[in-house]
Design an enzyme around this catalytic site. Structure first.
Site, PDB file in Angstrom:
ATOM      1  N   LYS A  60       0.761  -1.260   0.174  1.00 45.11           N
ATOM      2  CA  LYS A  60       0.089  -0.108  -0.061  1.00 45.11           C
ATOM      3  C   LYS A  60       0.812   1.411  -0.040  1.00 45.11           C
ATOM      4  CE  LYS A  60      -3.985  -2.374   2.428  1.00 45.11           C
ATOM      5  NZ  LYS A  60      -4.949  -2.194   3.510  1.00 45.11           N
TER       6      LYS A  60
ATOM      7  N   TYR B 290     -12.477  -2.253  -3.481  1.00 44.46           N
ATOM      8  CA  TYR B 290     -12.933  -2.386  -2.342  1.00 44.46           C
ATOM      9  C   TYR B 290     -14.416  -2.324  -2.206  1.00 44.46           C
ATOM     10  CZ  TYR B 290      -8.484  -2.366   0.062  1.00 44.46           C
ATOM     11  OH  TYR B 290      -7.010  -2.557   0.501  1.00 44.46           O
TER      12      TYR B 290
ATOM     13  N   ASN C 230      -2.016   0.424   6.872  1.00 45.03           N
ATOM     14  CA  ASN C 230      -1.364  -0.947   7.329  1.00 45.03           C
ATOM     15  C   ASN C 230      -0.630  -1.800   6.283  1.00 45.03           C
ATOM     16  OD1 ASN C 230      -3.499  -1.923   5.688  1.00 45.03           O
ATOM     17  ND2 ASN C 230      -4.535  -2.770   7.405  1.00 45.03           N
TER      18      ASN C 230
ATOM     19  N   HIS D  40      -1.969  -5.347   1.580  1.00 40.86           N
ATOM     20  CA  HIS D  40      -3.369  -6.320   1.287  1.00 40.86           C
ATOM     21  C   HIS D  40      -2.957  -7.578   0.891  1.00 40.86           C
ATOM     22  CE1 HIS D  40      -7.265  -7.237  -0.069  1.00 40.86           C
ATOM     23  NE2 HIS D  40      -6.730  -7.702  -1.284  1.00 40.86           N
TER      24      HIS D  40
ATOM     25  N   GLU E 199      -9.489 -10.900  -7.612  1.00 42.03           N
ATOM     26  CA  GLU E 199      -8.723  -9.758  -7.511  1.00 42.03           C
ATOM     27  C   GLU E 199      -7.545  -9.907  -8.398  1.00 42.03           C
ATOM     28  OE1 GLU E 199      -9.571  -8.922  -2.760  1.00 42.03           O
ATOM     29  OE2 GLU E 199      -7.592  -9.808  -3.377  1.00 42.03           O
TER      30      GLU E 199
END
Ligand code: UDP
Length: 141
Positions: free
Chosen positions: A11, A51, A114, A117, A128
């Site tokens: 990320k 998302y 965080n 993913h 995905e």
């Protein structure tokens, strides 16, 4: 255990921290091969689409803003039990709860920034992977 593929995203926070290589080493040192990869700066539409399952969640807007705040590194990982193995390497969603030595414990700031993913199941992984690699040229070896 079956050989699987999973989608991983480094990320914007971790890309900005310059730890792509360190995170790649975690994958490689634990038997996961990087078989496809691209760095992209997601558009709002791409982040919202990725998302979409979280659209009704209170954190959705902030999550999208975060995911478009800078480039991300997207890769397909392959290996035995790749989906769960990657989840184990990532650690818990909230880095404060993540086990020592996991990617999130070592590189993440907060539950919203965080670091990584990872797909949560083989079925999700297939969707995905197709989202980011519609014509997947893989280099499995
Ligand atoms: N997230 C957040 N606040 C929360 C829960 C989740 O910002 O309270 C973000 C966080 O970036 C997380 C993502 O939404 O990684 C997806 O949430 P999920 O529960 O699927 O966690 P993950 O599978 O990434 O561990």
């Amino acid at each position: 255990m079956a050989v699987e593929r999973t989608l991983s995203i480094i990320k914007p926070d971790a890309v900005a921290k310059n730890v792509i290589g360190k995170i790649y080493s975690r994958f490689e040192d634990n038997g996961l091969k990087i078989i496809a990869a691209r760095m992209i700066h997601l558009s709002r539409q791409e982040a919202e689409g990725f998302y979409a399952v979280h659209r009704e969640r209170p954190f959705f807007k902030d999550l999208v803003e975060f995911m478009i705040s800078g480039p991300v590194m997207v890769q397909v990982l392959e290996g035995e039990g790749a989906v769960l193995k990657n989840r184990d390497l990532m650690g818990a969603t909230d880095p404060k709860q993540a086990a020592p030595g996991t990617i999130r414990a070592d590189f993440a700031q907060s539950i919203d920034a965080n670091a990584v993913h990872g797909s949560d199941a083989p079925e999700t992984a297939a969707v995905e992977i197709a989202y980011f690699f519609p014509a997947l040229n893989v280099y499995s070896r």
